[in-house]
Design an enzyme around this catalytic site. Sequence first.
Site, PDB file in Angstrom:
ATOM      1  N   HIS A 493       0.882  -1.191   0.118  1.00 39.24           N
ATOM      2  CA  HIS A 493      -0.078  -0.026   0.035  1.00 39.24           C
ATOM      3  C   HIS A 493       0.857   1.371  -0.047  1.00 39.24           C
ATOM      4  O   HIS A 493       0.757   2.127  -0.769  1.00 39.24           O
ATOM      5  CB  HIS A 493      -0.763  -0.100   1.202  1.00 39.24           C
ATOM      6  N   GLU A 494       1.807   1.229   0.981  1.00 37.01           N
ATOM      7  CA  GLU A 494       2.707   2.404   1.112  1.00 37.01           C
ATOM      8  C   GLU A 494       3.540   2.424  -0.202  1.00 37.01           C
ATOM      9  O   GLU A 494       4.162   3.785  -0.629  1.00 37.01           O
ATOM     10  CB  GLU A 494       3.432   2.501   2.353  1.00 37.01           C
ATOM     11  N   HIS A 500       3.429   6.621  -6.633  1.00 37.61           N
ATOM     12  CA  HIS A 500       2.835   7.941  -6.921  1.00 37.61           C
ATOM     13  C   HIS A 500       3.565   9.218  -6.990  1.00 37.61           C
ATOM     14  O   HIS A 500       3.350  10.050  -7.826  1.00 37.61           O
ATOM     15  CB  HIS A 500       1.441   8.131  -6.272  1.00 37.61           C
TER      16      HIS A 500
END
Length: 701
Positions: A493-494, A500
Amino acid sequence: MAKSGAKTGGKKTGGTKTTEARKPATNPLLATWRTPFKAPPFASIAPHHFPPAFKAALKAHRDEIAAIAGATSKPSFANTVVALEKSGALLNRVADVFFNLTSAHTNAELEAIQRDVAPLLAKHQSAVLLNRRLFLRIDDLHARRERLGLDAEALRLLERVHTNFVRAGAKLDAKSRKRIAEINTELATLGTAFNQNVLADEQAWHMILDGERDLAGLPDSVRAAAAQAAADLGKPGLHAITLARSSVEPFLQFSARRDLREEAWKAWVRRGELGGKTDNRKIIVRMIALRRELAGLLGYENYAAYVLDDTMAKTPDTVRGLLDKVWPAGLKRAQAERDALEARARADGGNFDIAAWDWRYYAEKERKARYDLDEAEVRSYLTLDNVLAAAFDTAGRLFGIKFEERFDIPRYHDDVRTWEVTTKTGGKHVGLFLADYFARPSKRSGAWMSSYRTQHKLKGEVRPIVVNVMSVARGAPGEPMLLSFDDARTLFHEMGHGLHGLLSDVTYPSLAMTNVLHDFVELPSQLYEHWLSRPEVLKRFATHVKTGKPIPDRILKQLAAARTFNQGFQTVEYTASTLLDLELHTREDAGELDVDAFERDVLARIGMPAEITPRHRIPHFQHIIGGYAAGYYSYLWSEVMDADAFAAFEEAGDVFDRKTANKLKTHIYSAGDRRDALDAYVAFRGRPPEIDGLLRKRGLA
């Protein structure tokens, strides 16, 4: 483990130490950084450097803003909007280092400075956003925007800058602008106190486990982490449970000692409401009153309406519409799960009703009985290094990048590892990636992505420095670190957030990286989680810690079968917190808030099961003190998109399909806020997202 009272912002593991006696005037935060990739020279930075650095940086930014606002030339995109984007570079650099340290490696000196600096920065930000002369120049450009000949990205920037100033109150009269500045300053002070109180409560509590009776039920990996935690507390030879999520949750999951589970659970859920100087309830009351006043000054019915007006959701009613679809399905599933757990407890001789501190324990027993899935066995295939390698390899296959570990980059703590990220083709520098995964007293709990430098192209190509932080309980010294599947999912997730940031390819810093709408920012992170569960990834990287053999098909089938197990619980604990957040910020009663009564009433009204506690209770709900106020729903909103987005790869017949991955990179991961969020999603997917994918993913359809 480094002590939180260290005299520097981190261990002296990189850079060159500055001798104050020889160079009394040198402040490393204000000097040119000659480190590799101009990374922060952590070894040279001490807490006492921050106050003068902030003072100098604030003055520099004030001077820059005065020059832009006071220009006699006609407003142009270059002399106003671009000039505004270029301003504050020194302040951003100092603040990035400071606030990353106060989150990941703080100490008493840094906390004291933070209490002083937070209101100063809020006052300064208000002075910029409420600067009448500056806004008039921006407003003039906005009125002429279609005649300025701007490209799409520049036009988007002008729109966002104008929106930010208007939402800050720039159009209001002088009296209202003054009051908004006062509110912002007080909110910053209160928010700092709130977060420091939660950390203080977490640091103050631990439970010593003395002997086999106290350790009953705990697998080897949890025992090893507890032994290390005790050693870190100066109690070698014993075992300790702390309030780091990665410590207390496995204890609640595996401990056979119901009395100790109850003690740990109560300490965990009561952070921020223990009475005394760290109690957050009065802070919450004042913050909610101030937010209500702020929304009213800006012309909104309530604070949630104000926040949501600048999101994909747009209104509280839209958010309620989403929650109204998810909550009943989650509640029904959780009630069925509760009945199964009570039957399991009775079968094990438990003559009691399931309580909140029992749920994880009996859920683990039920999962093992139903799917023959042993969490401890799964951990043996998930070493930290292998999960990292899987995350890196996935990024490489999707986006054509590679990670090379570097040992010459300064670090703020010995736990931190650093990688240079480059393109596979041509070896072009993409950015630096820092990883800080272990829990320690100087770090707040949870997991997050942040950055030490923002990508932009204002002065040539400036590439980002991104950091991922987690709070995983450390294992025995010298032993490979084993992760639970949930921890591995959090790492992915991180990493999604990190990508991004790393892949950002935007001209203007205000539009770069994760500077997107609240309810869009979780899409890249939640989408990236999907690849962890794929057999294509697990068969390569989930290898046994001792034998090196790949994870067997038996466990892969068990994981797939158990994918939606306990989803009622997870949906209810998350959605309850989301409803608390929304209700808190749409509250119609103008009287003083009673935090305890309010939380009880909301939970009773929605039918919250007594056996489940909200994932975040109000006195320690740090998300809504920071950037997720009235926005905690955004994880669920983004989950609608991530489930729908991953289906694009499944429909292509290959979860690494090159064409789909290129579209994902172009329109989502590298695009920042260059365009409207829904338009960006449609450009990738070809249509708006559909909620059915979310319900299927959670097994609630």
